[in-house]
Design a protein around this motif. Structure first.
Motif, short mmCIF file in Angstrom:
data_model
loop_
_atom_site.label_atom_id
_atom_site.label_comp_id
_atom_site.label_asym_id
_atom_site.label_seq_id
_atom_site.Cartn_x
_atom_site.Cartn_y
_atom_site.Cartn_z
N GLU A 14 -15.08 13.94 0.78
CA GLU A 14 -14.62 14.43 -0.34
C GLU A 14 -13.04 13.95 -0.58
OE1 GLU A 14 -15.28 18.36 -0.61
OE2 GLU A 14 -17.34 18.27 -1.44
N VAL A 15 -12.73 14.17 -1.61
CA VAL A 15 -11.09 13.68 -1.89
C VAL A 15 -10.37 14.84 -2.01
CG1 VAL A 15 -9.41 12.81 -3.27
CG2 VAL A 15 -11.58 11.45 -3.05
N PHE A 16 -10.90 16.03 -2.61
CA PHE A 16 -10.00 16.98 -3.03
C PHE A 16 -10.50 18.45 -2.22
CE2 PHE A 16 -9.48 14.77 -6.67
CZ PHE A 16 -8.17 14.91 -7.07
N ARG A 17 -9.73 19.05 -1.59
CA ARG A 17 -10.20 20.42 -0.99
C ARG A 17 -9.57 21.93 -1.87
NH1 ARG A 17 -6.19 22.07 1.94
NH2 ARG A 17 -4.25 20.79 2.70
N GLN B 37 0.93 -1.07 0.03
CA GLN B 37 -0.13 -0.07 0.04
C GLN B 37 0.83 1.16 0.02
OE1 GLN B 37 -2.29 0.95 3.47
NE2 GLN B 37 -4.06 1.40 2.26
N THR B 38 0.60 2.09 -1.04
CA THR B 38 1.27 3.39 -0.98
C THR B 38 0.22 4.54 -1.06
OG1 THR B 38 2.98 2.50 -2.29
CG2 THR B 38 3.05 4.60 -2.23
N ILE B 39 0.50 5.54 -0.29
CA ILE B 39 -0.54 6.83 -0.31
C ILE B 39 0.41 7.91 -1.15
CG2 ILE B 39 -1.58 8.46 0.83
CD1 ILE B 39 -2.14 6.47 3.25
N VAL B 40 -0.08 8.38 -2.04
CA VAL B 40 0.63 9.57 -2.91
C VAL B 40 -0.42 10.74 -2.61
CG1 VAL B 40 1.26 10.26 -4.97
CG2 VAL B 40 1.25 7.89 -4.38
N ARG B 41 0.07 12.08 -2.24
CA ARG B 41 -0.40 13.17 -2.03
C ARG B 41 -0.17 13.99 -3.29
NH1 ARG B 41 -2.91 15.67 2.12
NH2 ARG B 41 -2.91 17.88 2.02
N PRO C 73 -4.14 34.40 -8.45
CA PRO C 73 -5.69 34.37 -8.39
C PRO C 73 -6.34 32.97 -8.80
CG PRO C 73 -4.85 35.34 -10.53
CD PRO C 73 -3.85 35.07 -9.70
N ASP C 74 -5.19 32.03 -9.11
CA ASP C 74 -5.59 30.76 -9.33
C ASP C 74 -5.84 29.73 -8.32
OD1 ASP C 74 -5.21 31.42 -12.35
OD2 ASP C 74 -3.19 30.97 -12.14
N GLU C 75 -6.89 28.97 -8.58
CA GLU C 75 -7.13 28.10 -7.34
C GLU C 75 -6.71 26.75 -7.86
OE1 GLU C 75 -11.39 27.92 -6.86
OE2 GLU C 75 -11.49 29.74 -5.35
N GLY C 76 -6.33 25.92 -6.45
CA GLY C 76 -6.07 24.59 -6.76
C GLY C 76 -6.77 23.74 -6.05
N GLN C 77 -6.82 22.35 -6.25
CA GLN C 77 -7.40 21.53 -5.30
C GLN C 77 -6.47 20.12 -4.93
OE1 GLN C 77 -11.45 20.53 -6.25
NE2 GLN C 77 -11.16 21.78 -8.05
N CYS C 78 -6.25 19.90 -3.76
CA CYS C 78 -5.44 19.05 -3.14
C CYS C 78 -6.21 17.61 -2.67
CB CYS C 78 -4.44 19.56 -2.08
SG CYS C 78 -3.58 20.98 -2.51
N GLY C 79 -5.67 16.69 -2.82
CA GLY C 79 -6.14 15.34 -2.53
C GLY C 79 -5.02 14.22 -2.54
N SER C 80 -5.53 13.00 -2.07
CA SER C 80 -4.56 12.07 -2.18
C SER C 80 -5.28 10.71 -2.36
CB SER C 80 -3.99 11.69 -0.60
OG SER C 80 -5.01 11.47 0.37
N GLY C 81 -4.52 9.79 -3.02
CA GLY C 81 -5.05 8.62 -3.61
C GLY C 81 -4.15 7.44 -3.27
#
Length: 286
Positions: free
Chosen positions: A267-270, A216-220, A278-286
């Motif tokens: 949810e996965v992304f915040r 098992q590997t978790i990647v952010r 001004p750019d928005e990004g979304q972070c999550g992990s899988g």
């Protein structure tokens, strides 16, 4: 073939190896359980010390002679007559394992003659065996029967004493191959299954042996949506996972159970906002 072997070695022990009829039946059961009717990759080994197989083999010949030219085995009709080599069923440290018999017999006749002394036609399983075999045959100017033959009932090559010959063939010719498949035909009958040499680059299902290893590997990661779309949309998330699978597979890396890891809110992304941008990004992990 290379991808299948890499997968099995990473998540199990090895690609399934067919050494004898029992292995073939077990593999067939696994294939039947999955309702597969295509060729299945399995593992095949050809020992480097075994002689080369002559390309000028007789069609449908099913018995093997050791040629008078070094390091060559040749398929011959079993009713032909040749000299032959027996191996002792027991031996002391000072005795030779093999002995040569003068006089021409058919393959079956040679087998009977060896067995009359409590021995059998020569089988060659190890480097030490072949070295001992060569010590009594390399200077002989004639071809000699050995114990290798095509066993019709199991559709496999076998030694006279019952030892398996773990090596991929295309019936009726004897020949080495790096890539071997268990070709399944019919409705579960073992006589409709055979080992065949096929192109290593073809895509085929495959069988592994050994206990499954779980890694098992978790990647952010951080992702940016150029369209402003919702990355938490189930359809979008599945499309991204499928794209990741394809990218990994290009390098021969097969990922099992690839999934997103949910945040406490389900949810996965915040959403995040970079300072000064001004750019928005979304972070999550899988």
């Amino acid at each position: 073939m290379a991808e299948a072997q890499k997968f099995c070695r990473e998540y199990y022990d090895e690609l399934a190896t067919i050494f004898n009829a029992e292995d073939q039946i077990a593999a067939l059961r696994a294939v039947s359980a999955q309702s597969l009717t295509d060729a299945i990759w399995v593992h095949s080994q050809y020992h480097a010390f075994w002689p080369q197989v002559d390309y000028w083999n007789l069609p449908d010949a099913k018995c093997v002679v050791h040629g008078h030219t070094a390091k060559v085995w040749i398929l011959k009709y079993c009713l032909f007559s040749y000299n032959f080599v027996c191996q002792k069923s027991t031996q002391s440290n000072s005795e030779l394992k093999y002995y040569m018999v003068q006089g021409s017999l058919t393959w079956k006749g040679a087998q009977t003659a060896c067995r009359a002394n409590g021995d059998d036609l020569a089988s060659i399983l190890t480097q030490e065996d072949y070295t001992a075999f060569q010590s009594i045959t390399e200077t002989q100017p004639f071809e000699m029967w050995i114990g290798l033959y095509w066993k019709t009932s199991t559709r496999m090559w076998e030694w006279s004493n019952g030892d398996p010959f773990p090596y991929c063939v295309s019936e009726p010719q004897l020949g080495a191959s790096n890539c071997c498949s268990l070709t399944y035909k019919g409705h579960g009958q073992t006589e409709n299954v055979t080992l065949e040499k096929i192109d290593c680059s073809l895509k085929r299902p495959f069988l592994c042996t050994g206990k499954k290893r779980i890694k098992q590997t978790i990647v952010r990661m951080s992702l940016k949506s150029n369209t402003g779309g919702d990355l938490n949309d189930p359809v979008v998330k599945e499309q991204m996972l499928e794209q990741f699978r394809k990218e990994f597979a290009k390098n021969g890396n097969f990922i099992q159970g690839l999934r997103w890891r949910d945040l406490p809110n389900g949810e996965v992304f915040r959403k995040t906002v970079e300072l000064g941008s001004p750019d928005e990004g979304q972070c999550g992990s899988g």
